[in-house]
Design a protein around this motif. Structure first.
Motif, PDB file in Angstrom:
ATOM      1  N   ASP A  85       0.814  -1.212   0.000  1.00  0.00           N
ATOM      2  CA  ASP A  85       0.000   0.000   0.000  1.00  0.00           C
ATOM      3  C   ASP A  85       0.849   1.265   0.000  1.00  0.00           C
ATOM      4  N   LYS A 121      -3.188   4.739   5.828  1.00  0.00           N
ATOM      5  CA  LYS A 121      -2.432   3.513   5.560  1.00  0.00           C
ATOM      6  C   LYS A 121      -2.591   2.532   6.716  1.00  0.00           C
ATOM      7  N   ASN A 160      -1.769   3.678  -1.749  1.00  0.00           N
ATOM      8  CA  ASN A 160      -3.159   3.417  -1.372  1.00  0.00           C
ATOM      9  C   ASN A 160      -3.437   4.069  -0.019  1.00  0.00           C
ATOM     10  N   ARG A 210      -6.676   2.158   3.455  1.00  0.00           N
ATOM     11  CA  ARG A 210      -6.603   0.906   4.200  1.00  0.00           C
ATOM     12  C   ARG A 210      -6.784   1.154   5.696  1.00  0.00           C
ATOM     13  N   HIS A 233      -8.505  -1.351  -3.906  1.00  0.00           N
ATOM     14  CA  HIS A 233      -7.348  -0.478  -4.158  1.00  0.00           C
ATOM     15  C   HIS A 233      -7.794   0.761  -4.934  1.00  0.00           C
ATOM     16  N   ALA A 276      -5.650   4.054  -4.774  1.00  0.00           N
ATOM     17  CA  ALA A 276      -4.227   3.972  -5.105  1.00  0.00           C
ATOM     18  C   ALA A 276      -3.795   5.280  -5.756  1.00  0.00           C
TER      19      ALA A 276
END
Length: 162
Positions: free
Chosen positions: A14, A79, A19, A22, A55, A58
């Motif tokens: 990630d 993250k 990304n 998350r 994702h 991203a």
């Protein structure tokens, strides 16, 4: 867990792709709470297997997609590294294994044929979408910048060991 080091790989992946979805969860509505990790748990013969999905954010997400670049600072915002889930998981794993996993991931990234992979992905994008050569080139630069890859490795290790 079937392979607890997968959590380290997902968190590091990630960082690599930028990304930032998350670990956000409902933090915008309930500050301090971040419980949407976009991870699935599945049963693997009585053990838990972690599977990453989603994702969609991203390359720094919807707000950053058109402006992302390889010089952006690496942060824990959004993250997995910035979540309580991640930090609660770490004491159960040996630090030497954690560092080794991050280092091996870094070495794989250095040897990955990113231009070919991104090129194949762009071949699959519908022609009606606006994905020009400039975006493709910027993605490749973002994913292959050696200084950034080293920063990711250092950041991942720093945020994994106590």
């Amino acid at each position: 867990f079937l392979n607890p080091l997968d959590l380290i790989r997902i968190a590091t992946f990630d960082l690599w792709i930028g990304n930032n979805d998350r670990g956000k969860g409902n933090a915008e509505y309930t500050p301090g709470i971040s419980n949407n990790y976009n991870l699935l748990k599945s049963d693997a013969n009585g053990r838990i297997k972690i599977v990453a999905f989603d994702h969609g954010f991203a390359f720094e997400g919807a707000k950053g997609f058109r402006i992302f670049n390889e010089h952006f600072p690496i942060t824990t915002h959004g993250k997995l590294f910035g979540t309580q889930f991640y930090t609660d998981f770490l004491p159960y794993l040996e630090q030497s294994l954690l560092i080794d996993t991050i280092h091996k991931f870094y070495l794989r990234l250095l040897n990955l044929d990113v231009p070919s992979i991104v090129g194949k992905c762009f071949e699959e994008v519908p022609k009606g979408w606006i994905c020009n050569q400039r975006i493709k080139d910027r993605m490749i630069a973002y994913l292959t910048n050696k200084k950034r890859l080293e920063e990711i490795r250092e950041f991942a290790i720093k945020n994994t060991i106590s």
